[in-house]
Design an enzyme around this catalytic site. Structure first.
Site, mmCIF file in Angstrom:
data_model
loop_
_atom_site.group_PDB
_atom_site.id
_atom_site.type_symbol
_atom_site.label_atom_id
_atom_site.label_comp_id
_atom_site.label_asym_id
_atom_site.label_seq_id
_atom_site.Cartn_x
_atom_site.Cartn_y
_atom_site.Cartn_z
ATOM 1 N N GLU A 82 0.827 -1.224 0.000
ATOM 2 C CA GLU A 82 0.000 0.000 0.000
ATOM 3 C C GLU A 82 0.854 1.264 0.000
ATOM 4 O OE1 GLU A 82 -2.754 -0.546 3.282
ATOM 5 O OE2 GLU A 82 -1.156 -1.161 4.622
ATOM 6 N N ASP A 127 -4.922 2.711 0.099
ATOM 7 C CA ASP A 127 -3.757 3.456 0.560
ATOM 8 C C ASP A 127 -2.739 3.648 -0.552
ATOM 9 O OD1 ASP A 127 -4.047 4.339 3.248
ATOM 10 O OD2 ASP A 127 -4.142 2.238 3.837
ATOM 11 N N CYS A 164 -6.993 -6.280 -2.413
ATOM 12 C CA CYS A 164 -8.077 -6.229 -1.425
ATOM 13 C C CYS A 164 -8.576 -4.807 -1.168
ATOM 14 C CB CYS A 164 -7.655 -6.882 -0.111
ATOM 15 S SG CYS A 164 -6.327 -6.005 0.721
HETATM 16 C C1 PEP Z 1 -6.205 -0.497 1.500
HETATM 17 O O1 PEP Z 1 -5.456 0.381 1.927
HETATM 18 O O2 PEP Z 1 -6.480 -0.644 0.298
HETATM 19 C C2 PEP Z 1 -6.851 -1.430 2.439
HETATM 20 C C3 PEP Z 1 -7.537 -2.464 2.014
HETATM 21 O O3 PEP Z 1 -6.728 -1.160 3.763
HETATM 22 P P1 PEP Z 1 -7.628 -0.074 4.557
HETATM 23 O O4 PEP Z 1 -8.685 0.412 3.613
HETATM 24 O O5 PEP Z 1 -8.151 -0.795 5.726
HETATM 25 O O6 PEP Z 1 -6.605 0.962 4.891
HETATM 26 MG MG MG Z 2 -4.753 0.333 3.956
#
Ligand code: PEP
Ligand code: MG
Length: 573
Positions: A430, A454, A501
């Site tokens: 990320e 991120d 994800c």
């Molecule tokens: C992301 O950063 O894409 C992620 C899945 O984590 P979060 O949205 O929980 O920061």
């Molecule tokens: Mg994230």
């Protein structure tokens, strides 16, 4: 008049407004005398018992008719039975001489505020449940019968400041054309319920209750996020046609939920689920997912004034494994300076997203990390569990985390604590720096998952939570696809599985491009599964590669989006 809203449950509804105003309670703060403590304590327990009986009746009814909705009220039951809350209320009555309604009001308020102040929406919205239980108790205390939305006499669009789970769970869905509210987001219970009933919902419309009144004709376009108040005849005809088109598409798409995610030319892909609480591993779509690709564990830390114990975490992780009965990727604690985490008292930072976040916090407070690791390793004895580290920016992060994991593991082995013989350790990609050294990272990890939320924020230098920056948060930016392509190529070359994800992994427009870039595993919110399977089924790998090549030559996010909408128009709405 037109207003923007957050389309949390897809669809389009046209109808007359029914404005639903929740009850206001007057709560007196007048204290009791010491002699009245016993009687007032008994009164508190009477109220609590009555509220518990109401909840039980709702749960029994829902379990017969819609078992998934019963879970919401089971969560309410847990709140009602929560020892910390109960203890505090008793303390308020016995020590601070508060009357029972005041004690209920203030204590629930305190716990509710705790959650409301969280940065992550999913936790802020759990505050709704606390509020809902509090309102139930106060209503019972005031001797008022529960209001309900199950005796509407004609189809309506429900307009409210906010809808609590109790308001929506028993509503007569055949009479509700759409739901519009002033507050609430994607993960609120109103949104979850609206989605599972298939009722279009547009939430977060500022000043809504001053803009509409009973009987107003409205169009709720929960596809493009617009509310049209008092539409013209032409607009009505236009939206009625749009609604017909959508309904046909939605029915066709639902049929893909149970299908295998196999491309037109026979390549099997994996479709997983992102969850943030245990309850989500029980949603209908979970049965059609191959794995849980992202289990966000933060809720345990954010929803409690104290750090969750090893035992509490172990029970939760075990429960997810046992409920879901499929591989689970548990993401270790991902909180940081931007979130007001009551149990951690984190110091304020000027640039929290660039500060002590995720793994960095775990290194800063190793005892917290070790507790979570112990709980996760113990849970690994009950199913297929992998660990995933968030906010990794360099190899030192990975070395250090693995060392900590190994130490915990060794200690547990020496103590004879059962756990899986091997546990896979992966990272979230990320931050651009780890994407750009994918070949080196690949040697140190068992798998990776690309967190596009991120990755977009850190690649484009845009705060993902700043509404004023929304136009700069361009998840179709060609740079992002180039970066994902680069990292994926190197991880796959080293034989390391790659999944996506972040939100892009559940976006039917982006998934074909990601497939073209080599990704074969996707993890997403439950509502995306059927849509993603649909687009996968109609795609060949060659076509996906062509799309990916094209996208990387385009200049702007706008061009990418328009190009994909054109190319994939037959599979998206
Ligand atoms: C992301 O950063 O894409 C992620 C899945 O984590 P979060 O949205 O929980 O920061
Ligand atoms: Mg994230």
């Amino acid at each position: 008049m037109r207003c923007k809203g957050n389309p949390v449950s897809e669809g389009l509804g046209i109808g007359e407004v029914y404005s639903y105003r929740t009850m206001e309670f007057t709560v007196s703060s007048s204290p009791i005398s010491r002699e009245q403590v016993g009687q007032n304590l008994a009164e508190y327990y009477r109220i609590k018992e009555k509220a518990a009986a109401e909840l039980k009746a709702i749960i029994d009814q829902l379990q017969r008719e819609q078992p998934d909705k019963a879970l919401i009220f089971m969560a309410h039951q847990e709140i009602l039975d929560d020892e910390a809350i109960d203890e505090k209320i008793r303390h308020e009555i016995t020590e601070n001489l508060s009357n029972p309604t005041w004690a209920i009001y203030t204590v629930y308020e305190e716990f509710g505020q705790l959650l409301k102040n969280m940065k992550k929406q999913v936790f802020r919205e759990r505050a709704q449940d606390i509020l809902d239980v509090r309102n139930r108790l106060l209503r019972v205390a005031n001797g008022i019968i529960a209001p309900n939305l199950n005796s509407l006499d004609k189809p309506v669009v429900i307009a409210a400041h906010d809808l609590l789970p109790s308001d929506t769970a028993t509503l007569d869905r055949s009479k509700v054309v759409a739901i519009i509210t002033e507050t609430g987001g994607e993960t609120s219970h109103s949104a979850i319920i609206a989605r599972s009933y298939g009722i279009p919902a547009l939430l977060g419309i500022p000043g809504l209750m001053n803009k509409v009144k009973d009987g107003d004709r409205v169009v709720v376009d929960a596809l493009d996020g617009e509310l049209i108040i008092d539409p013209t005849e032409e607009e009505l005809a236009e939206y009625a046609a749009k609604r017909e088109r959508y309904l046909k598409w939605a029915t066709d798409t639902e049929a893909y939920l149970g299908k295998k995610a196999v491309t037109k030319d026979g390549v099997s892909l994996e479709v997983g689920l992102n969850i943030g609480t245990v309850e989500e591993s029980r949603v209908k779509q979970a049965a059609y997912a191959d794995f849980i690709g992202l289990f966000r564990t933060e809720f345990l830390y954010l929803s409690s004034p104290e750090l969750p114990t090893e035992e509490e975490q172990y029970e939760t992780y075990k429960q997810v494994l046992e409920t879901f009965q499929r591989p689970v990727v548990l993401r270790t604690l991902d909180i940081g300076g931007d979130k007001n985490v009551p149990c951690l008292a984190l110091p304020k930072e000027d640039n929290p997203f660039l500060g002590v976040r995720g793994l960095r916090l775990c290194f800063d407070r190793p005892e917290i990390f070790q507790t979570q690791l112990r709980a996760a390793l113990r849970a690994s004895a009950h199913g297929d569990l992998s660990l995933m580290l968030p906010m990794v920016t360099n190899l030192d992060d990975i070395y250090q985390a693995k060392e900590l994991i190994n130490t915990v593991r060794q200690e547990m082995e020496e103590a004879g604590i059962p756990m899986a013989p091997k546990i896979k350790v992966g990272i979230m990609v990320e931050v651009p720096s780890v994407a750009l050294i994918a070949d080196l990272v690949a040697k140190e990890v068992d798998f990776v998952s690309i967190g596009t939320n991120d990755l977009c924020q850190y690649t484009l230098a845009v705060d993902r939570q700043n509404q004023r920056m929304a136009d700069y948060y361009q998840s179709y930016h060609p740079a992002l696809f180039r970066l994902i392509g680069y990292a994926t190529k190197h991880f796959l070359a080293a034989g390391k599985p790659v999944s996506v994800c972040g939100e892009l992994g559940g976006d039917p427009l982006a998934v074909p491009v990601l497939i073209g870039l080599g990704v074969r595993r996707f993890s997403m919110n439950p509502s995306s599964i059927a849509k993603v399977k649909r687009v996968i089924t109609h795609l060949t790998i060659d076509h996906a590669q062509e799309l990916a090549d094209q996208v990387q030559t385009l200049a702007t996010a706008g061009q990418v989006k328009r190009f994909l909408e054109r190319e994939l128009k037959d599979y998206i709405c």
